[in-house]
Design a protein around this motif. Structure first.
Motif, PDB file in Angstrom:
ATOM      1  N   GLY A  57       0.672  -1.312   0.572  1.00 27.27           N
ATOM      2  CA  GLY A  57       0.132   0.514  -0.454  1.00 27.27           C
ATOM      3  C   GLY A  57       1.235   0.974   0.285  1.00 27.27           C
ATOM      4  N   LYS A  58       0.451   2.005   0.543  1.00 30.81           N
ATOM      5  CA  LYS A  58       1.149   3.274   0.943  1.00 30.81           C
ATOM      6  C   LYS A  58       2.069   3.551   2.204  1.00 30.81           C
ATOM      7  CE  LYS A  58      -2.344   6.640  -0.712  1.00 30.81           C
ATOM      8  NZ  LYS A  58      -3.381   7.445  -0.058  1.00 30.81           N
ATOM      9  N   ALA A  59       2.665   2.499   1.042  1.00 35.14           N
ATOM     10  CA  ALA A  59       3.926   2.364   2.933  1.00 35.14           C
ATOM     11  C   ALA A  59       5.212   2.502   2.065  1.00 35.14           C
ATOM     12  CB  ALA A  59       4.149   0.534   2.890  1.00 35.14           C
ATOM     13  N   ARG A  60       6.498   2.515   3.545  1.00 32.10           N
ATOM     14  CA  ARG A  60       7.643   2.842   3.090  1.00 32.10           C
ATOM     15  C   ARG A  60       8.504   2.487   4.523  1.00 32.10           C
ATOM     16  NH1 ARG A  60       9.874   7.895   4.584  1.00 32.10           N
ATOM     17  NH2 ARG A  60       8.442   9.852   5.517  1.00 32.10           N
ATOM     18  N   PRO A  61       9.615   2.255   4.544  1.00 32.36           N
ATOM     19  CA  PRO A  61      10.043   2.144   5.261  1.00 32.36           C
ATOM     20  C   PRO A  61      10.998   3.156   6.003  1.00 32.36           C
ATOM     21  CG  PRO A  61      11.861   1.401   3.070  1.00 32.36           C
ATOM     22  CD  PRO A  61      10.343   1.988   2.909  1.00 32.36           C
ATOM     23  N   GLY A  62      11.448   4.000   7.152  1.00 29.84           N
ATOM     24  CA  GLY A  62      12.369   5.309   7.452  1.00 29.84           C
ATOM     25  C   GLY A  62      12.852   4.962   9.007  1.00 29.84           C
ATOM     26  N   THR A  63      13.600   6.287   8.550  1.00 27.84           N
ATOM     27  CA  THR A  63      14.702   5.574  10.896  1.00 27.84           C
ATOM     28  C   THR A  63      12.434   6.148  11.308  1.00 27.84           C
ATOM     29  OG1 THR A  63      13.841   8.628  10.728  1.00 27.84           O
ATOM     30  CG2 THR A  63      16.522   6.967   9.595  1.00 27.84           C
ATOM     31  N   PRO A  64      13.323   6.482  13.062  1.00 28.01           N
ATOM     32  CA  PRO A  64      12.411   6.697  13.432  1.00 28.01           C
ATOM     33  C   PRO A  64      11.636   7.585  13.463  1.00 28.01           C
ATOM     34  CG  PRO A  64      14.067   5.103  14.996  1.00 28.01           C
ATOM     35  CD  PRO A  64      14.112   5.713  13.273  1.00 28.01           C
ATOM     36  N   ARG A  65      12.791   8.837  13.823  1.00 27.94           N
ATOM     37  CA  ARG A  65      12.673  10.355  13.564  1.00 27.94           C
ATOM     38  C   ARG A  65      11.174  10.568  12.214  1.00 27.94           C
ATOM     39  NH1 ARG A  65      14.853  14.542  16.169  1.00 27.94           N
ATOM     40  NH2 ARG A  65      16.389  12.902  16.887  1.00 27.94           N
ATOM     41  N   GLU A  66      12.012  10.247  11.412  1.00 25.36           N
ATOM     42  CA  GLU A  66      11.157  10.389  10.224  1.00 25.36           C
ATOM     43  C   GLU A  66       9.022   9.699  10.489  1.00 25.36           C
ATOM     44  OE1 GLU A  66      14.306   9.874   6.710  1.00 25.36           O
ATOM     45  OE2 GLU A  66      13.533   8.581   7.112  1.00 25.36           O
ATOM     46  N   ALA A  67       9.622   8.261  10.438  1.00 28.08           N
ATOM     47  CA  ALA A  67       8.254   7.900  11.319  1.00 28.08           C
ATOM     48  C   ALA A  67       7.535   8.483  12.284  1.00 28.08           C
ATOM     49  CB  ALA A  67       8.605   6.646  11.588  1.00 28.08           C
ATOM     50  N   ALA A  68       7.800   9.079  12.848  1.00 30.73           N
ATOM     51  CA  ALA A  68       7.057  10.014  14.031  1.00 30.73           C
ATOM     52  C   ALA A  68       7.374  11.551  13.379  1.00 30.73           C
ATOM     53  CB  ALA A  68       8.130  10.199  15.234  1.00 30.73           C
ATOM     54  N   GLN A  69       8.295  12.244  12.896  1.00 27.79           N
ATOM     55  CA  GLN A  69       7.514  13.224  12.490  1.00 27.79           C
ATOM     56  C   GLN A  69       6.456  13.322  11.467  1.00 27.79           C
ATOM     57  OE1 GLN A  69       9.048  15.708  15.096  1.00 27.79           O
ATOM     58  NE2 GLN A  69      10.013  13.256  16.026  1.00 27.79           N
ATOM     59  N   GLU A  70       6.420  12.583  10.528  1.00 24.22           N
ATOM     60  CA  GLU A  70       5.745  13.092   9.861  1.00 24.22           C
ATOM     61  C   GLU A  70       3.809  12.390  10.165  1.00 24.22           C
ATOM     62  OE1 GLU A  70       7.392  11.515   6.534  1.00 24.22           O
ATOM     63  OE2 GLU A  70       9.452  12.627   6.717  1.00 24.22           O
ATOM     64  N   ALA A  71       3.771  11.513  10.788  1.00 26.78           N
ATOM     65  CA  ALA A  71       2.631  10.948  11.510  1.00 26.78           C
ATOM     66  C   ALA A  71       1.180  11.609  12.004  1.00 26.78           C
ATOM     67  CB  ALA A  71       3.323   9.679  11.981  1.00 26.78           C
ATOM     68  N   ASP A  72       0.860  11.123  12.117  1.00 27.47           N
ATOM     69  CA  ASP A  72      -0.498  12.057  12.646  1.00 27.47           C
ATOM     70  C   ASP A  72      -1.172  10.965  13.659  1.00 27.47           C
ATOM     71  OD1 ASP A  72      -1.465  14.059  10.636  1.00 27.47           O
ATOM     72  OD2 ASP A  72      -1.909  11.772   9.524  1.00 27.47           O
TER      73      ASP A  72
ATOM     74  N   ALA B   3      13.509   4.049  22.242  1.00 29.22           N
ATOM     75  CA  ALA B   3      12.632   4.260  20.467  1.00 29.22           C
ATOM     76  C   ALA B   3      12.346   5.589  20.516  1.00 29.22           C
ATOM     77  CB  ALA B   3      11.501   3.619  20.885  1.00 29.22           C
ATOM     78  N   LEU B   4      11.982   5.851  22.244  1.00 30.59           N
ATOM     79  CA  LEU B   4      10.773   7.736  22.407  1.00 30.59           C
ATOM     80  C   LEU B   4      12.327   8.407  21.376  1.00 30.59           C
ATOM     81  CD1 LEU B   4       9.001   7.335  25.450  1.00 30.59           C
ATOM     82  CD2 LEU B   4       8.598   6.934  22.902  1.00 30.59           C
ATOM     83  N   LYS B   5      13.572   8.362  21.956  1.00 30.56           N
ATOM     84  CA  LYS B   5      14.704   8.843  22.034  1.00 30.56           C
ATOM     85  C   LYS B   5      15.413   9.195  20.409  1.00 30.56           C
ATOM     86  CE  LYS B   5      19.544   9.636  22.874  1.00 30.56           C
ATOM     87  NZ  LYS B   5      20.678   8.346  23.485  1.00 30.56           N
ATOM     88  N   GLN B   6      14.705   7.910  20.213  1.00 24.78           N
ATOM     89  CA  GLN B   6      15.454   8.255  18.770  1.00 24.78           C
ATOM     90  C   GLN B   6      14.096   8.667  17.935  1.00 24.78           C
ATOM     91  OE1 GLN B   6      17.027   4.137  16.054  1.00 24.78           O
ATOM     92  NE2 GLN B   6      17.554   3.526  18.078  1.00 24.78           N
ATOM     93  N   ALA B   7      13.259   8.183  18.333  1.00 22.37           N
ATOM     94  CA  ALA B   7      11.922   9.164  17.931  1.00 22.37           C
ATOM     95  C   ALA B   7      11.377  10.730  17.585  1.00 22.37           C
ATOM     96  CB  ALA B   7      10.796   8.490  18.430  1.00 22.37           C
ATOM     97  N   GLY B   8      12.701  11.264  18.302  1.00 23.46           N
ATOM     98  CA  GLY B   8      12.822  12.843  18.797  1.00 23.46           C
ATOM     99  C   GLY B   8      11.945  13.465  19.296  1.00 23.46           C
ATOM    100  N   ASP B   9      11.153  14.936  19.028  1.00 24.05           N
ATOM    101  CA  ASP B   9      10.581  15.709  19.912  1.00 24.05           C
ATOM    102  C   ASP B   9       9.300  14.776  19.568  1.00 24.05           C
ATOM    103  OD1 ASP B   9       8.910  17.641  21.219  1.00 24.05           O
ATOM    104  OD2 ASP B   9       9.595  18.901  19.706  1.00 24.05           O
ATOM    105  N   LEU B  10       8.020  14.135  19.738  1.00 24.94           N
ATOM    106  CA  LEU B  10       7.068  13.995  20.091  1.00 24.94           C
ATOM    107  C   LEU B  10       6.223  15.223  20.649  1.00 24.94           C
ATOM    108  CD1 LEU B  10       8.200  10.415  20.701  1.00 24.94           C
ATOM    109  CD2 LEU B  10       7.686  11.387  18.857  1.00 24.94           C
TER     110      LEU B  10
END
Ligand SMILES: NC(=O)c1ccc[n+]([C@@H]2O[C@H](COP(=O)([O-])OP(=O)(O)OC[C@H]3O[C@@H](n4cnc5c(N)ncnc54)[C@H](OP(=O)(O)O)[C@@H]3O)[C@@H](O)[C@H]2O)c1
Length: 213
Positions: free
Chosen positions: A46-61, A75-82
């Motif tokens: 589908g509309k799926a792609r791999p990414g870094t934790p930061r990319e996964a988190a920053q663009e997510a709803d 995991a939280l640290k790698q995701a960055g500002d949440l």
């Protein structure tokens, strides 16, 4: 909706695949191999792609947190500002050997998580079903009645996001109340695990609440 998967193992890998097949945008992140993330995205088709934790988190709803309890901080640290992010957690606060809950009765993993990311909005969902049943529930989504899935959280808007994801996955969302109710849903998840892994009939187990009268 864009969903960032933080932890692409049994739960995150399957739920991310299901969300992508339900038409959502998904970024798979946080596994030990990039190849695995690429394959998950490819196979989800589908509309799926791999990414870094930061990319996964920053663009997510919504960010699905699906790691072992011992990996939460990393995991939280790698995701960055949440700040302001919706975090849907299916994590159970288990010991290293996955034999028992290490938080309970007067708190819960979900509440402890919320304390660690005070600027994010945490909702607890998907923790009460074994990963083995997820694809079967999704495939049976047009049949009624659907299996139940409890969720809890303190923010109504965020709970609406969780309910939408639960419906997308083929379950009937059951609002169990505020986040502190995770004190009950987390041990309940261990009961489901007991029935799934040590009961008769195998791990493809879901549950359904019914009201009479
Ligand atoms: N399994 C279930 O049926 C179930 C049901 C309800 C709730 N839960 C809860 O859901 C959460 C996730 O469970 P799960 O069974 O999906 O776990 P899992 O299969 O072990 O997945 C965890 C993910 O974290 C990744 N990871 C672990 N260490 C890492 C590291 N050092 N660096 C980067 N990535 C790392 C793993 O990478 P790899 O992919 O490379 O291994 C995997 O993608 C847990 O808190 C569990 O208690 C699980």
């Amino acid at each position: 909706m864009r969903v960032g998967i933080l932890g692409s193992g049994l739960m995150g890998g399957k739920l991310g695949t299901i969300f992508a097949r339900a038409g959502l945008e998904v970024v798979f992140s946080y596994a030990r191999s990039e190849q695995k993330l690429k394959k998950l995205a490819r196979d989800a088709a589908g509309k799926a792609r791999p990414g870094t934790p930061r990319e996964a988190a920053q663009e997510a709803d919504a960010v699905l947190l699906a790691v072992h309890w011992s990996r939460i901080d990393d995991a939280l640290k790698q995701a960055g500002d949440l700040s302001g992010k919706v975090i849907v957690t299916c994590c159970l606060p288990m010991d290293a050997g996955n034999t028992k809950l290490i938080i309970g009765s007067n708190s819960s993993g979900a509440e402890e998580l919320a304390k660690r990311v005070p600027k994010a909005r945490v909702v607890c969902a998907f923790n009460t079903v074994p990963n083995e049943v997820l694809f079967s529930v999704f495939e049976a989504r047009s049949k009624k009645p659907r299996p139940s899935l409890v969720y809890c959280g303190d923010d109504e808007r965020v709970k609406g996001v969780a309910a939408e994801l639960i419906r997308d996955a083929g379950f009937d969302p059951v609002d169990a109340g505020p986040l502190r109710i995770a004190r009950y849903t987390e041990p309940f998840a261990l009961l489901i695990g007991q029935l799934a892994y040590d009961g008769e009939g195998g791990p493809e187990l879901a549950y359904r609440f019914e009201r009479f009268g």
